[in-house]
Design an enzyme around this catalytic site. Structure first.
Site, PDB file in Angstrom:
ATOM      1  N   TYR A  49      42.425  37.989  28.572  1.00 13.33           N
ATOM      2  CA  TYR A  49      41.715  39.098  29.209  1.00 13.33           C
ATOM      3  C   TYR A  49      42.447  40.391  28.869  1.00 13.33           C
ATOM      4  CZ  TYR A  49      38.967  35.770  31.948  1.00 13.33           C
ATOM      5  OH  TYR A  49      38.093  34.772  32.337  1.00 13.33           O
ATOM      6  N   GLU A  50      41.718  41.475  28.763  1.00 12.77           N
ATOM      7  CA  GLU A  50      42.322  42.717  28.284  1.00 12.77           C
ATOM      8  C   GLU A  50      43.366  43.268  29.252  1.00 12.77           C
ATOM      9  OE1 GLU A  50      38.738  44.842  27.673  1.00 12.77           O
ATOM     10  OE2 GLU A  50      38.559  45.518  29.729  1.00 12.77           O
ATOM     11  N   SER A  51      43.405  42.745  30.479  1.00 12.24           N
ATOM     12  CA  SER A  51      44.439  43.162  31.413  1.00 12.24           C
ATOM     13  C   SER A  51      45.820  42.737  30.946  1.00 12.24           C
ATOM     14  CB  SER A  51      44.155  42.570  32.797  1.00 12.24           C
ATOM     15  OG  SER A  51      44.004  41.162  32.717  1.00 12.24           O
ATOM     16  N   GLY A  52      45.911  41.908  29.932  1.00  9.45           N
ATOM     17  CA  GLY A  52      47.212  41.517  29.400  1.00  9.45           C
ATOM     18  C   GLY A  52      47.601  40.091  29.710  1.00  9.45           C
TER      19      GLY A  52
END
Lengths: 260, 284, 284, 260
Positions: A49-52
């Site tokens: 996920y782009e949140s890391g």
């Protein structure tokens, strides 16, 4: 066995993920499909996920792309800039799973505005991670419900590129990934024509009339020479999906105590 | 680093007209600090955030924002930010200038800002319409390969405000869980303010934990629950139910104003704000 | 990720003529892997490392190195790397081409490599003679401010070899302590090999620990003590005494060759190497 | 009270550090001086080593710039590329403490080669972190024993820049930091002339003849209009330095068990 259009669509998307795939996931239908694959036939799907969060295994679907569940079940957490530089641009993503508000016949997506950019009729949330996911992921899967308002001849704004103006225009622009491989809709599946790259109806769900799909599309939708009859969801997939949604609904409607 | 009350920290460090970044990617969003800015009516701001989220919807709806730099302006998993939309579509309550990036572009702009480089480089924006509308996006040629790459102008906020779990006696701050672009936003800024869940003698920090050293922190304030309805890993979860409710609250100007007046302007601090939220929940 | 013996891992993944990076900044230097390359006589290498350290002194002295890219070529805290000097000054045992950076430049080159950008940008090399001698250093103009900034060409090794503390059952690798440029070197490479102190069921990794996920690791080998005389945080300390002894061992060609033959070529694996070191210490 | 030339030099360097200074430290005399300051009059000196350790408080001097002691006593550890980008280039360092093999009259340093670069008489370790420390730290302190071989009219290679060709040539080249503020030698202290930026003898240690300093310098060393008489090391500084060295020698000569 009955199932909804959304269930058919989510299962069809999930089935396209083979085990061991590294998958960059957006919230909503992409997240449901990728997690369904992980919980059924593809347990070693790596979700990013782009949140890391890398290698997450959430028990319930996150509402936001940065829910604590994603951090707690991740193999590792990296700063967000690094997700986009070392991991996405770094060429480490097999499949990018995108949604959008609108798509055109070449798989270009609009999630930015309806109307004029500077004086929009409707301001949408915007591109987020999509432009570079669409550029760098080796393969792009798009999930989008079909209607003449979403499948349009001309998008108002190109938030992320698919096959640009068609033909080899994507390659000429220097985008490393292969572009949209498949668009999963609630009628069936569209794939690009190998030469023109125009999206065609290549698979149809059980009991759906291809003409209905054509009517739901804002451009004259071509039908592929061989139209695949996509099987109905298996009981295993349906059960897993329904259980996932039930767990998710319970989790998201739980009122947590306020941090007083 | 000096430890202040939230009221004093905002009053002393945040001024009208500044470029502010309240960062935190879904996690650790400094809501209490944003509410305090609203209470103090500090306006004419240029706000920067990857995802404006509810806190910027509130600041925009209260008329405190002149400009917005961002990369995704929605209510995560729910839909639109109605106050942001109203400002863009109807110029209510005031016109809003906006500078729009992709996430990768915003991340590169913060990273360049933290490194004090004037620009960041990415293989980005290929085939998108964003560069046509944002002059902060340009291109540069690789001196070795000739490849044309995208650039973004660095972002260097006047003040970055963050929320974190702990501050220790010397002022070091521990951030645990999803980091987003918080460290880059902190290091890019001229001043860095933290709200934290608690002050401790010694941080609960294993080797390689993410710690912001005391000498880069301008000031900190202990605000329990200061990220709510966002969350603080290991302290309290994201209040997804509130994020869903916000859609209804913010949809109309009137219901938004009433909610803000009752919950934010009508409370003295974050504790009172949370109590009022609790009263509303008990009544329903 | 596949778990192999060190011998098999090196034999399968390291080939003559490759660009190799054995990274680790003072900490976690993969000595055992370097020795195995020497035992297998894999030569004509282009070695990359910020600080060549003793392990590259050994590879160079054994005649296995064609090119070296580096930013500081000494024995830390002790003095010269005599084998590196002999190669540069006397072309012994073979001529060595070298590409020299500053640390900041090397770091930017690895970072660009990890991000798969063709170049990195830094405000660097100002007023130094290095750019005159290294064509991998150039300049670019900022599209926003017009400032002239230094660039370095990205470094993308064929293989990066690292040492770490733990690998878990699925192949995830934990790195704890000083990281140096290990993550960047790993992500810049086409293949990544790890030696690790031990295999565990579950990593001893708190949230936000530095973990390299299994699917970016090509292969790993359990080699206890595999960083010695460098160190592995929480396992064993740096053998500073050996670093000091190396100055004497490597000063002359003869003593160097004799030491290598006895300790490295004359042992079957890293355990036997350490045992031989132990025998020498017991005898003295 | 007797003390060695190196002790005088180390104490003189340490005394220049005021409390709360953020200091980027190299191995050797700089590390000894900075730690001495931290252990005596400047306990809140923030030490940063290029290995990525920030706010370290080692009990013994590290032999290498990445000893475990530095990691164990640090406020935080960051990746090395970040030390150079976010922290050094980011303008967060007050004092950069440098050594070198050679220095010229404008404070330019050589730690690369003696002789021709491509065919050197003596190959030295190289520049390491120095070029960008010299560029970005607000103030530069240089520590170097004086001799005609180290203080030379013309360095063979400019590894890091001081005042370049003198005058305002440093500023014109765009280097953000102020450049060498002081060179601490074993005879006394040199500082740049405010206009020409040529290094001058500005302070002399007790019992040292300025003419001896001039004889030890490879260029005709000017003496500042007001030559400071630098006081001898205090007992506190000497005791702390000797204890530090004793602890360090013990630690570095300890034979640790092999990891068998």
């Amino acid at each position: 066995m009955s199932y909804s259009k959304d269930e058919m669509m989510t299962v069809a998307a999930a089935r396209l993920l083979t085990d061991g795939t590294t998958c960059f996931v957006g919230i909503g239908l992409p997240s449901a499909a990728a997690n369904l694959a992980r919980l059924t036939h593809a347990p070693d799907t790596v979700l990013i996920y782009e949140s890391g969060t890398i290698g997450t295994r959430p028990e319930v679907l996150p509402l936001s792309i940065g829910d604590g569940e994603l951090a707690e079940t991740a193999d590792c957490i990296v700063p967000l800039p690094e997700i986009f530089s070392y991991w996405l641009q770094g060429g480490r993503i097999d499949v990018g799973f995108l949604g959008a508000a609108q798509i055109d016949r070449f798989g270009n997506l609009n999630s930015t505005v309806i109307g004029d950019y500077d004086h929009p009729k409707t301001r949408l949330p915007g591109a987020g991670g999509a432009p570079e996911i669409a550029t760098h992921a080796r393969r792009i899967f798009i999930v989008l419900r079909m209607s003449p308002r979403s499948f349009v001849p001309q998008i108002a704004f190109r938030s992320s590129g698919g096959f640009f103006e068609g033909g080899d225009s994507r390659e000429r622009a220097g985008a490393p990934g292969a572009g949209p491989e498949v668009v999963i809709t609630d009628y069936g599946i569209l794939r690009p024509h190998p030469v023109t790259r125009e999206l065609q109806l290549s698979g149809i769900y059980p009991g759906v009339d291809p003409a209905a799909a054509q009517a739901a599309c804002g451009w004259p939708l071509a039908i592929a020479a061989e139209l695949e009859q996509i099987p109905a969801p298996s009981q295993e997939h349906l059960d897993a999906l329904r259980a996932l949604h039930a767990r998710t609904d319970r989790a998201h409607s739980t009122l947590h105590p306020l941090p007083l | 680093m000096e430890l202040l009350s939230l009221r004093e920290m905002i009053a002393r460090h945040v001024k009208p007209g500044q470029m502010l970044a309240l960062e935190g990617f879904t996690h650790l969003i400094p809501f209490a600090a944003g509410h305090e800015i609203i209470r103090q009516g500090i306006g004419d701001l240029h706000l920067v955030r990857m995802t404006p989220d509810l806190i910027y919807d509130q600041l925009i709806g209260m008329g405190l924002v002149r400009e917005l730099t961002f990369s995704w302006g929605g209510n995560p998993g729910v839909g639109s930010l109605h106050r942001l939309r109203d400002a863009v579509e109807q110029q209510w309550p005031r016109p809003l200038a906006w500078h729009e990036h992709s996430h990768a572009g915003m991340a590169a702009a913060y990273t360049a800002g933290a490194a004090k480089l004037p620009f960041g480089v990415l293989r980005g924006y290929i085939g998108t319409d964003l560069p046509k509308h944002n002059p902060q996006i340009s291109h540069v040629e690789c001196p070795y390969t000739g490849e044309k790459l995208a650039t973004v102008r660095a972002v260097n906020p006047d003040v970055t405000i963050l929320h974190a779990q702990q501050v220790d006696a010397r002022g070091n701050v521990l951030v645990r869980g999803i980091l987003g672009a918080t460290r880059e936003a902190a290091l890019a800024a001229k001043a860095v303010l933290f709200t934290v869940e608690e002050q401790v003698e010694k941080l609960d920090a294993p080797m390689n934990a993410t710690v912001i050293p005391h000498w880069v922190v301008s000031a900190a304030a202990v605000v329990k629950g200061g990220a709510w309805p966002s969350y603080a890993q290991d302290y309290y979860p994201r209040d997804n139910a509130f994020y869903q409710q916000w859609d209804e609250i913010a949809r109309e100007r009137g219901s938004f104003r009433a909610w803000m007046e009752h919950h934010v302007l009508g409370t003295a601090d974050h504790r009172a704000f949370l109590q009022r939220i609790g009263e509303g929940r008990a009544a329903s």
